[in-house]
Design a protein around this motif. Structure first.
Motif, PDB file in Angstrom:
ATOM      1  N   LEU A  24     -21.313  -6.542   6.621  1.00  0.00           N
ATOM      2  CA  LEU A  24     -21.482  -6.004   5.263  1.00  0.00           C
ATOM      3  C   LEU A  24     -21.525  -7.179   4.294  1.00  0.00           C
ATOM      4  O   LEU A  24     -20.875  -8.198   4.508  1.00  0.00           O
ATOM      5  N   ASN A  70     -24.280  -1.850  -0.637  1.00  0.00           N
ATOM      6  CA  ASN A  70     -24.584  -2.215   0.751  1.00  0.00           C
ATOM      7  C   ASN A  70     -25.457  -1.145   1.408  1.00  0.00           C
ATOM      8  O   ASN A  70     -26.386  -1.453   2.151  1.00  0.00           O
ATOM      9  N   MET A  71     -25.149   0.120   1.111  1.00  0.00           N
ATOM     10  CA  MET A  71     -25.840   1.222   1.789  1.00  0.00           C
ATOM     11  C   MET A  71     -27.252   1.462   1.280  1.00  0.00           C
ATOM     12  O   MET A  71     -28.145   1.810   2.049  1.00  0.00           O
ATOM     13  N   ALA A 108     -26.549   8.377   0.438  1.00  0.00           N
ATOM     14  CA  ALA A 108     -25.392   7.542   0.783  1.00  0.00           C
ATOM     15  C   ALA A 108     -24.094   8.325   0.606  1.00  0.00           C
ATOM     16  O   ALA A 108     -23.201   8.269   1.471  1.00  0.00           O
ATOM     17  N   ARG A 138     -24.494   2.981   7.195  1.00  0.00           N
ATOM     18  CA  ARG A 138     -25.518   2.138   6.570  1.00  0.00           C
ATOM     19  C   ARG A 138     -26.769   2.101   7.449  1.00  0.00           C
ATOM     20  O   ARG A 138     -27.895   2.195   6.958  1.00  0.00           O
ATOM     21  N   MET A 145     -28.838   5.208   7.118  1.00  0.00           N
ATOM     22  CA  MET A 145     -29.602   5.324   5.859  1.00  0.00           C
ATOM     23  C   MET A 145     -31.103   5.122   6.097  1.00  0.00           C
ATOM     24  O   MET A 145     -31.930   5.632   5.364  1.00  0.00           O
TER      25      MET A 145
END
Length: 258
Positions: free
Chosen positions: A106, A115-116, A135, A167, A170
């Motif tokens: 991350l 981050n996502m 998210a 993540r 996503m």
């Protein structure tokens, strides 16, 4: 589990170092069908992680073929349906393969939310509002919605690894690759990460998992691969592998880990 619909076909995969003196992968042949949960086990240094990292060419194979969604991604070009030569778009293929590492990777200077949404917004041009909504839904699923504005340093190892998994989700991958996702965690945090992975398996996500967690392999995998010294020595259902192992090396391995 497993639809019989082939997603990845790996044939005679090789990875050599030192001009062939070291064979990290030595002729590995495997098929991955949609919905499969394939668990790769074996001693340290057996080539498990090299095999996994080869699937999205983080490791460049020395030889063999990896056909993903009908395209041999180990070649620079392929012929399309019209017989024209087309360059392999590795970036596109990597988008279809979610990867979760031992260490969470991350970005420490960014919030969990940032981050996502970074990859979907930058790589797939998903509108930011849409990415944030997705998210939050995913964070909800892993019980971390309230940490959206936190920074990675404020999270436990287990929480970071759950974030790393969602993540990857996503990008709406076709397959998830897990490289020993619990080996860097304190023992009491392992369960919370495995629970997320079990849920994904139940929902039909295609997964290839390198792990030392034999309970997970038994309970969640529909196929287990045993590797040693770069070779795939045995594969079968969890009951084949754990209750009726054939290869002497597998029997020796299981006697030490079970």
């Amino acid at each position: 589990m497993g639809t019989g619909d082939k997603l990845i076909e790996i044939t005679d995969l090789e990875k050599h170092y030192n001009f062939g003196a070291i064979k990290a992968l030595d002729g590995v042949t495997v098929e991955v069908n949609r919905g499969d949960v394939i668990v790769v086990i074996g001693p340290s240094g057996s080539g498990k992680s090299t095999f996994l990292r080869s699937l999205n060419l983080l490791e460049e194979p020395t030889g063999g073929a990896i056909i993903f969604d009908g395209v041999d991604i180990t070649r620079k070009k392929y012929k399309d349906a019209d017989g024209k030569w087309v360059k392999v778009n590795m970036d596109l293929h990597r988008q279809k393969m979610g990867m979760v590492f031992q260490h969470f990777n991350l970005f420490p200077h960014m919030t969990i939310m940032d981050n996502m949404i970074l990859a979907p917004v930058k790589v797939k041009n998903v509108p930011e509002e849409e990415a944030r909504k997705k998210a939050l839904e995913l964070l909800d699923r892993v019980g971390l919605r309230d940490r959206a504005d936190a920074y990675p340093i404020q999270l436990s190892g287990g929480q970071k690894q759950r974030i790393a998994i969602v993540r990857a989700l996503m990008m709406e991958p076709e397959v998830m690759l897990f490289d020993e996702p619990t080996s860097a965690l304190d023992p009491e945090m392992v369960g919370e990460v495995l629970d997320v992975m079990k849920q994904l398996a139940k929902e039909g996500m295609t997964m290839v998992v390198v792990t030392h967690e034999m309970g997970f392999a038994r309970e969640v995998g529909n196929r287990v691969l045993f590797m040693a010294e770069g070779k795939l020595l045995e594969q079968g259902t969890p009951s084949d592998i754990f209750e009726n192992p054939q290869h002497p090396r597998l029997r020796e391995f299981l006697s030490k880990v079970l």
